[in-house]
Design an enzyme around this catalytic site. Structure first.
Site, mmCIF file in Angstrom:
data_model
loop_
_atom_site.group_PDB
_atom_site.id
_atom_site.type_symbol
_atom_site.label_atom_id
_atom_site.label_comp_id
_atom_site.label_asym_id
_atom_site.label_seq_id
_atom_site.Cartn_x
_atom_site.Cartn_y
_atom_site.Cartn_z
ATOM 1 C CD GLU A 19 29.664 -60.611 8.200
ATOM 2 O OE1 GLU A 19 28.655 -61.307 8.388
ATOM 3 O OE2 GLU A 19 30.545 -60.922 7.388
ATOM 4 C CG HIS A 55 34.929 -59.478 5.699
ATOM 5 N ND1 HIS A 55 34.863 -60.860 5.769
ATOM 6 C CD2 HIS A 55 33.714 -59.034 6.120
ATOM 7 C CE1 HIS A 55 33.658 -61.228 6.200
ATOM 8 N NE2 HIS A 55 32.944 -60.144 6.438
ATOM 9 C CG ASP A 76 35.907 -61.074 2.179
ATOM 10 O OD1 ASP A 76 36.194 -61.436 3.335
ATOM 11 O OD2 ASP A 76 34.776 -60.675 1.866
HETATM 12 C C1 TNX Z 1 27.724 -61.893 4.971
HETATM 13 S S1 TNX Z 1 26.711 -59.553 3.354
HETATM 14 C C2 TNX Z 1 28.770 -61.226 4.373
HETATM 15 C C3 TNX Z 1 29.642 -61.938 3.418
HETATM 16 C C4 TNX Z 1 29.263 -63.401 3.284
HETATM 17 C C5 TNX Z 1 27.752 -63.493 3.239
HETATM 18 C C6 TNX Z 1 27.228 -64.869 2.992
HETATM 19 C C7 TNX Z 1 27.992 -59.029 3.969
HETATM 20 C C8 TNX Z 1 28.116 -57.615 3.957
HETATM 21 N N1 TNX Z 1 28.912 -59.877 4.494
HETATM 22 O O1 TNX Z 1 30.989 -61.779 3.785
HETATM 23 O O2 TNX Z 1 29.835 -63.911 2.133
HETATM 24 O O3 TNX Z 1 27.219 -63.042 4.464
HETATM 25 O O4 TNX Z 1 25.831 -64.829 2.736
#
Ligand code: TNX
Length: 525
Positions: free
Chosen positions: A325, A262, A191
């Site tokens: 994301e 990420h 990440d």
């Molecule tokens: C979203 S769930 C993210 C993570 C974070 C999390 C915190 C997801 C696919 N991505 O990178 O840690 O929220 O709840």
């Protein structure tokens, strides 16, 4: 046979199906009265020797929970139902997870598919833990049980990036998964804030990319960051050890390597893989970073090398490639990315993301692996063979299943175990309220999904993001008792669920967790 203390005899007579303490609750059970005394004179009768590894794994799980079973004899002869015989019958042809458990006064038998016999032994382990004991003998209630899982994907995830957890803790965590019949451990390995898996071809990924020079303290909104180096990674030998340990417990380890977003830790090591060329540092704050992998050819070459090593370490048919994301800010102004959009006739940057995922899909197919990603991989068009993990609610999962893609459900509520479980908040968490009762009431199949598409819902998963879990004890606290609640959702027939009875059984399980030194949330709501 040893004399049975009189009082114990009555306790066992009172046993009824309603008074068993099993989680998840089995599909069918009939209590027959009487008991089977388990002690050191019992003999494991396992004709083909196929059940012995499962028995040893059960002993190890019991040991973790503070119960050392007496060493019992072994004899391959299974011709007679002898006094004290424990029969393990592994049958390749039975459905995954299916088992039959028979406890008679003179013998005990577990029969089923290879994974079924293991899950049957986990049922037995729970019976052993909660059963009356006297003079080195465990008095198991006589019963007949037929059991099998409702869903094939019963997953628990762990983020080892935001905070790092040693292999010893992963084993403790995996034992908890085993006890509650989970069969997937989703290991989130890379990440923005760290790269935690050794890649032989690129040693810098862990030499440099596993260490950040500071972490957030307190809540995100406070914006405070310390300047302490924080790091940790797993060597490939350690990865193999975790995979082996899990496999002994019939748990598949699914690795996650995040892309195209990420990816800040990787970009800190190789800034040329970004759109701007950097420089970058391994992320110190939580959240989402604008800099992501570029769509230049060099990136696909790099990821192919990484995924090739990852594929060789994990027998799992799936590799999770993240996909969540991914801001499009850099792609919008990057010459290479805009050139790709024009050259390939793509509509926009979402379609470029879809192109990225399809390229990775092809690489994985070449490695004989299936692609899995968070539901953002659907934006701009879903790759044909991709399996979708639906986290932003259930809409993505529903849509993917309608299109005929496989889905694992993992919506924020109730599958995010990083959200607080109590009001008021009892420790620092990321926020959101996800109480035990919501987890227990969860139904993974969306009501709008036509029945012929139900097969595409492989199951569901609990996610454990660790921004606010700095130590193993906090992870345990956040998953107990929500993890057992999810196990009943995933394993047991929906009609068998009973909230009040679950609360009663949880009280018994608390004694198991105490014995195993697992932290848990005391009050439930
Ligand atoms: C979203 S769930 C993210 C993570 C974070 C999390 C915190 C997801 C696919 N991505 O990178 O840690 O929220 O709840």
């Amino acid at each position: 046979m040893r004399p049975v203390p009189l009082l114990l005899f009555f306790v066992i007579r009172l046993c009824s199906a309603q008074s068993l303490w099993l989680i998840p609750v089995p599909q069918q059970v009939v209590i027959k009265g009487g008991f089977f005394p388990l002690h050191s004179q019992c003999v494991l009768r396992d004709s083909a020797g196929r059940g012995a590894p499962a028995w040893s794994a059960m002993e190890a799980v019991l040991g973790r929970l503070g119960l050392d079973l007496p060493e019992i004899g072994r004899d391959p002869r299974t011709d007679k139902k002898s006094d004290g015989g424990i029969y393990l019958k592994v049958r390749e042809t039975e459905a995954p997870g299916h088992y039959r458990l028979l406890i008679e006064p003179r013998y005990l038998e577990v029969a089923g598919s290879p994974s079924g016999v293991f899950h049957g032994l986990m049922t037995l382990a729970q019976l052993i833990l909660g059963a009356p004991k006297a003079q080195d003998t465990v008095y198991l209630p006589c019963l007949q049980m037929e059991d099998q899982p409702r869903f094939g994907w019963r997953g628990m995830h762990l983020d080892v990036v935001r905070h790092f957890f040693p292999v010893e803790f992963l084993k403790k965590y995996i034992d908890l998964l085993a006890l509650y019949k989970f069969n997937v451990f989703h290991w989130h390995l890379t990440d923005d804030q760290g790269w935690r898996i050794e890649i032989k071809k690129y040693p810098q990924l862990t030499q440099k990319g596993s260490v950040r020079h500071g972490s957030m303290v307190g809540h995100y909104n406070e914006g405070r960051v310390d300047d302490l180096p924080y790091g940790g990674f797993y060597t490939q030998d350690e990865v193999r050890e975790v995979v082996r340990y899990a496999a002994e417990r019939h748990i598949t380890v699914v690795p996650e390597i995040e892309m195209p977003g990420h990816a800040q830790a990787a970009l800190a090591v190789f800034p040329r893989l970004s759109c701007t060329g950097g420089p970058f540092e391994v992320g110190r704050v939580w959240g989402i970073y604008e800099d992501v992998f570029c769509t230049k050819e060099e990136v696909f070459d790099f990821l192919k090398d990484v995924l090739t090593e990852v594929a060789s370490l994990f027998p799992s048919p799936y590799i999770h490639i993240g996909g969540d994301e991914c801001p499009k800010t850099r792609w919008k102004v990057c010459g290479v990315c805009q050139g790709n959009i024009r050259r390939l006739g793509l509509r926009d940057e979402h379609a470029l993301q879809s192109y990225f995922i399809r390229r990775i899909e092809a690489i994985l197919q070449g490695l004989n692996k299936k692609l899995m990603g968070w539901d953002e991989i659907m934006e701009g068009g879903l790759a044909q063979t991709a399996t979708v993990m639906s986290w932003r609610g259930t809409e993505g999962g529903l849509q993917a299943a309608m299109q005929g893609n496989d889905v694992v459900m993992s919506p924020g509520r109730p599958c995010y175990f990083d959200h607080r479980q109590k009001v008021p908040e009892d420790s620092l968490t990321i926020g959101g309220y996800n109480p035990l009762s919501a987890v227990y009431a969860y139904e993974p199949i969306p009501p709008q999904l036509p029945s012929e598409k139900h097969v595409h819902i492989l199951g569901a998963q609990g996610n454990v993001w660790t921004e606010y879990m700095t130590h193993p004890a906090k992870v345990e606290y956040m998953v107990l008792p929500r993890l057992p609640a999810l196990s009943e959702v995933l394993w047991s027939p929906a009609i068998k669920r009973d909230w009040q009875d679950f609360l009663r059984r949880i009280q018994v399980h608390k004694t198991f967790w105490q014995a195993g030194n697992y932290q848990y949330c005391e009050t439930v709501e």
